[in-house]
Design a protein around this motif. Structure first.
Motif, PDB file in Angstrom:
ATOM      1  N   ALA A   1     -40.038   3.909 -41.342  1.00  0.00           N
ATOM      2  CA  ALA A   1     -40.508   3.083 -40.233  1.00  0.00           C
ATOM      3  C   ALA A   1     -39.367   2.553 -39.377  1.00  0.00           C
ATOM      4  CB  ALA A   1     -41.328   1.909 -40.773  1.00  0.00           C
TER       5      ALA A   1
ATOM      6  N   ASP B   1     -44.113   1.215 -30.818  1.00  0.00           N
ATOM      7  CA  ASP B   1     -44.787   1.986 -31.868  1.00  0.00           C
ATOM      8  C   ASP B   1     -46.113   1.354 -32.289  1.00  0.00           C
ATOM      9  OD1 ASP B   1     -43.971  -0.233 -33.270  1.00  0.00           O
ATOM     10  OD2 ASP B   1     -42.591   0.827 -34.598  1.00  0.00           O
TER      11      ASP B   1
ATOM     12  N   LYS C   1     -46.760  -1.305 -33.907  1.00  0.00           N
ATOM     13  CA  LYS C   1     -46.798  -1.849 -35.267  1.00  0.00           C
ATOM     14  C   LYS C   1     -46.631  -3.362 -35.298  1.00  0.00           C
ATOM     15  CE  LYS C   1     -45.240   2.359 -37.594  1.00  0.00           C
ATOM     16  NZ  LYS C   1     -44.234   2.963 -38.506  1.00  0.00           N
ATOM     17  N   ARG C   2     -46.167  -3.953 -34.199  1.00  0.00           N
ATOM     18  CA  ARG C   2     -45.975  -5.406 -34.136  1.00  0.00           C
ATOM     19  C   ARG C   2     -46.410  -5.878 -32.757  1.00  0.00           C
ATOM     20  NH1 ARG C   2     -41.996  -2.393 -35.043  1.00  0.00           N
ATOM     21  NH2 ARG C   2     -41.137  -2.088 -37.133  1.00  0.00           N
TER      22      ARG C   2
ATOM     23  N   GLU D   1     -47.593  -7.005 -39.574  1.00  0.00           N
ATOM     24  CA  GLU D   1     -48.834  -6.459 -40.116  1.00  0.00           C
ATOM     25  C   GLU D   1     -49.663  -7.519 -40.833  1.00  0.00           C
ATOM     26  OE1 GLU D   1     -50.312  -2.988 -43.247  1.00  0.00           O
ATOM     27  OE2 GLU D   1     -48.195  -3.165 -42.712  1.00  0.00           O
TER      28      GLU D   1
ATOM     29  N   ASP E   1     -39.676  -5.735 -42.186  1.00  0.00           N
ATOM     30  CA  ASP E   1     -39.230  -5.570 -40.801  1.00  0.00           C
ATOM     31  C   ASP E   1     -38.096  -6.516 -40.435  1.00  0.00           C
ATOM     32  OD1 ASP E   1     -41.124  -3.603 -39.703  1.00  0.00           O
ATOM     33  OD2 ASP E   1     -42.612  -5.112 -40.197  1.00  0.00           O
TER      34      ASP E   1
END
Length: 266
Positions: free
Chosen positions: A32, A182, A184-185, A208, A256
């Motif tokens: 990731a 992406d 994802k956040r 997430e 992250d």
């Protein structure tokens, strides 16, 4: 603290930190991060921990452990404490310690540090999501926030405005939500507080399973701009004159790491 007690605390913090970084490495999704080597990052932190241990830097180690524990608490990661116990033999209940920190702030009815301010803000967020809401505790914590912000800004909120807070007086406005490239956040810009008192702007990153504060200047309608530079970097356009109770150069969820770049205009 005697030299023997300090050495014992240094060893405890070192052992827990090293185990913590191993825990994060084992659970990191390496793919990731693209070109960012997350494993190397935690290995560097392990090396730095050993260096700080040799130098006797207990303050650094305490702050580092606090930050790492914050990430596991926000994600309700109950497996973390069990892992630390198995690897080090030390008991570590991050949820219990958090509530104890809040109690130590409530007892003297005063927020003394920015870390305490963050804890109280986190507790307020937690209380607002509970049903029913503990309004008495919420009012008390809100009052402590106002006192701390008054101290920083050099102002004094009059007693006439320190009435018992109600849901109608509180406001929380989302000004901007922008997903990372992406997806994802999410980068979130908000304004919140109680009308006329305790008003502030705040920048969050929604991961997430948790949400972390990044930047929190006092006041609203500040014209702050936020955006993603890439998947692991956000940019905040602000002004040097704004006084902030929270301002981080890097935000970390246990999976992250997001870097923060500030563009400060005169």
């Amino acid at each position: 603290m005697t030299p023997e007690e300090k050495q014992s605390e240094l060893k405890r913090h070192r052992d827990i930190l090293l185990a913590t970084f191993d825990y994060f490495i084992e659970r990191s999704n390496v793919e990731a991060y693209g070109e960012f080597d997350i494993v190397a990052h935690y290995q560097q932190l392990k090396e730095k921990t050993e260096e700080k241990y040799q130098k006797g830097s207990l303050t650094w180690m305490r702050q580092c452990l606090r930050d790492m524990n914050e990430a596991t608490r926000e994600t309700d990661d109950f497996g973390y404490g069990k892992y630390i116990k198995e690897k080090t033999g030390y008991d570590l209940d991050v949820f219990s310690s958090f509530h104890k920190r809040i109690d130590k702030i409530i007892e003297p009815k005063q927020i003394k540090t920015e870390n305490q301010y963050r804890d109280v803000m986190s507790m307020i967020d937690n209380l607002c999501q509970q049903t029913p809401v503990d309004q008495q505790k919420l009012d008390l914590l809100n009052d402590l926030i106002i006192d701390f912000e008054d101290k920083i800004s050099g102002t004094k909120t009059p007693k006439s405005k320190r009435q018992s807070s109600s849901k109608e007086k509180h406001f929380f406005n989302v000004l901007l939500e922008s997903p990372s490239p992406d997806n994802k956040r999410t980068l979130i810009l908000t304004e919140s507080g109680t009308e006329g008192i305790g008003e502030h702007t705040q920048v969050f990153i929604q991961f997430e399973s948790s949400c972390s504060g990044v930047y929190a200047p006092n006041g609203i309608n500040l014209g702050i701009k936020t955006y993603w530079k890439d998947n692991n970097t956000i940019v905040i356009e602000t002004k040097k004159e704004f006084r902030a109770t929270e301002k981080w150069e890097q935000i970390q969820n246990y999976k992250d790491i997001i870097k923060v770049e500030y563009i400060e205009k005169q």
